[in-house]
Scaffold this active site. Sequence first.
Site, PDB file in Angstrom:
ATOM      1  N   ASP A 459      74.955   7.569 -23.865  1.00 21.71           N
ATOM      2  CA  ASP A 459      75.414   6.257 -24.325  1.00 21.71           C
ATOM      3  C   ASP A 459      74.264   5.416 -24.891  1.00 21.71           C
ATOM      4  O   ASP A 459      73.087   5.723 -24.713  1.00 21.71           O
ATOM      5  CB  ASP A 459      76.067   5.542 -23.138  1.00 21.71           C
ATOM      6  CG  ASP A 459      77.022   4.434 -23.556  1.00 21.71           C
ATOM      7  OD1 ASP A 459      77.204   4.223 -24.774  1.00 21.71           O
ATOM      8  OD2 ASP A 459      77.596   3.785 -22.664  1.00 21.71           O
ATOM      9  N   GLU A 462      71.462   1.378 -29.417  1.00 14.76           N
ATOM     10  CA  GLU A 462      71.538   0.424 -30.527  1.00 14.76           C
ATOM     11  C   GLU A 462      70.768  -0.870 -30.292  1.00 14.76           C
ATOM     12  O   GLU A 462      70.793  -1.756 -31.152  1.00 14.76           O
ATOM     13  CB  GLU A 462      73.005   0.060 -30.805  1.00 14.76           C
ATOM     14  CG  GLU A 462      73.695  -0.749 -29.720  1.00 14.76           C
ATOM     15  CD  GLU A 462      74.270   0.102 -28.610  1.00 14.76           C
ATOM     16  OE1 GLU A 462      74.845  -0.472 -27.667  1.00 14.76           O
ATOM     17  OE2 GLU A 462      74.144   1.328 -28.670  1.00 14.76           O
ATOM     18  N   ASP A 526      83.379   1.703 -28.097  1.00 11.40           N
ATOM     19  CA  ASP A 526      84.245   0.955 -27.182  1.00 11.40           C
ATOM     20  C   ASP A 526      85.339   0.205 -27.926  1.00 11.40           C
ATOM     21  O   ASP A 526      85.229  -0.998 -28.168  1.00 11.40           O
ATOM     22  CB  ASP A 526      83.405  -0.037 -26.376  1.00 11.40           C
ATOM     23  CG  ASP A 526      82.348   0.655 -25.530  1.00 11.40           C
ATOM     24  OD1 ASP A 526      82.429   1.883 -25.383  1.00 11.40           O
ATOM     25  OD2 ASP A 526      81.444  -0.030 -25.042  1.00 11.40           O
TER      26      ASP A 526
END
Length: 751
Positions: A459, A462, A526
């Site tokens: 995950d 960014e 998400d």
Amino acid sequence: MGWLGRGAVALAALGVVAAGWYAWQGGRERPVWSELHVPPAFAAPRSFSLGEYEFAWRGRGFDLHRAAHPEKSLWAAQGGFLAAGIGHARVEEHRGAMFVDERRGLLCREQSVEGFRLVGRQLAIDGHLRCTDGRISAYRLSLEDDGARGLRLAVQLDDPALNRLYLSWSRDPDEHFFGFGEQFSHFDQAGRRLPILVQEQGIGRGLQPITLGANLTARAGGDWWTSYAPVPHYLTSKLRSFFSESGAYQVFDLRDERRVQLEVHEGRLAARLYAGDSPSELVEAHTSLVGRMPPLPEWTQHGAIVGLQGGTARVRGILDKLERAGVPLAGVWLQDWVGQRSTSFGKQLWWNWTLDERHYPHWPELSVELRGKGVRTLGYVNPFLVDVAEKGGGARNLYREALRQGYLVRDAAGQPLSLLNTSFSAGLVDLSNPAARAWLKQVLKEEMLARGFSGWMADFGEALPFEAQLASGEDAALAHNRYPEEWARLNRELVEEVGGAGELLFFTRAAYSRSPGLTTSMWLGDQLVTWDRHDGLHSALIGLLSGGLSGFSLNHSDTGGYTTIRNWLKDYRRSEELLLRWIEFSAFTSLLRSHEGNRPQDNRQVYDSPVALAHLARFTGVFTALAPYRARLMEEAAQRGLPLVRPLWLHYPDDPASLEEPPRSFLLGDQLLVAPVLEEGADTLEVALPAGRWVHLWSQREFVARAGGRVKVAAPPGQPAVFYPVGSLVGEELRRALDVRGLLTSPVSAE
């Protein structure tokens, strides 16, 4: 109520003011067009041969084309095509979102062309830029033959003080622009100004009132262009394709009907101009440069990967329900293997990559039990670390280890950066530090892979702040977009070092240009548990289609979405109907993986009801029936870079059905056309089919589609609209496989 609380109404007026401010800010972001001055000696037309390509100078512009096809322009400009300047950007990172305040200072708009120099297959164009303060700076733009793939383009400014570059070229008024990595709100970007900056995509992204509430309370609403995985690469309906190799912040401005401008926050640019006679050839050209994704491990293709949380006893109980319902399982994804914590956002994890033996007692027995049933276990990691001293329990504290050894990203004062997530902060591992990389890989070998995991979600990636100080000395503003590439590279190295290629799976969310050659799988991030194209189910479809054109060939979404919001003004919770339709959608992608979401107790889950269990079993059966076809497509992805989930435009570029905006259907390979149900309560669909004869999978009814027309079909739960061309062997094989499994007839009768 969490962080989207009762203050939203009181702050609504402030939201109106804020919207006006942002509109004004956007109004300042105009293209910087240049004025071209050509001395008489260079005003006459001339041509230069660059191997397979020809550069034709027209006196006040140019045209670049293949020598054998002068009628088709690959790249052209009329008038000024280069400007430069000095800019100052204040870029703030907040929970993974990036806020750019760009202030333009000096501009250099007066361009001259003063020389052409051809050396072999490389042409250099030399000239000067005159700035508003009177200074004059030399530039060089070079073009070099790259064989069948196209041409290399480079721009270099002579004055190191100039840190902004504005490159412009021609476009047609009716030209459509696709790609740009994962874009979620629009497939065609013509007429828009599109920043390329890796970041948190946001909550709502324009859907109201959630976007307003998220912005006012946490600056987390996002915008139509915010993306975890943008790429400075496009393909157009005129079969032109451009790729900027820069890692800097950049903006494509497509608002002018006749010109494109690329703004680059750096004083140089390397780029590619691809050549191809079809959209597929252009995708092949791009992926031959940035890398291609290998086939997924075979075990991932023969069942669902079900996301579960809650510890050993709860997982065993739900697995028993799934087994009794006849759900084929490839894996169980236990993201909370590290322990679960409650935050203002819901159920989150302790970011300390060690097994929580209090949460999962008797782990070895559970792992062996699952493997004995042919079910793999998957986990979760990211490049952040939190101090788990407050958690207790005597677990290994990876944050303290990394802090002690200097492995965390630091601020200007040399102190470890503390980055806010929801209601807690974390340190970020400095992947520019070879020692930090080696340490983190060893941690994951010892603490995760040694526990028997066959896959994991890799995950984040960014959130590297622009002001960060890196061990390598690299400017974080230039490293930001490439941090997710390095995070994927670390995970890929881990797989290869343990001999797990072809057996282990990791899937990444944040990505940039060269991620296809580094990751093993992508997922879309998400999404909100809604239907819409801003941030819901429909946005997942658009994200798959756009990302696939930039090399993300093996991609999927959280089935059912992820983000759930409890708020007195409006709740966003996953309904059973949305879950069922998302399951149908996922069955025709590369992976069928479910997620409980950030608030599992507020969402309908795949194991909640007999209806949901039966639906999951049915479409996992459809997914497994498609495994032989997907295997062929994955080989094609590895060899040619073509995505599994494809826009109609990839194979039917001249058909009106391919230009539906936003798209409501997709191709799985080139033989199956799928139109998922994207609206609540819909049980019929009108589908735009390319001209030809098509067979409806469920009814076996044949349709004759005409260009620009639509066909109407029943689409009750259990029967999303699926078609194949008359005579398709793939379609007939799928029909027979479903018939053998008893899946051809829907359990819900159509009217």
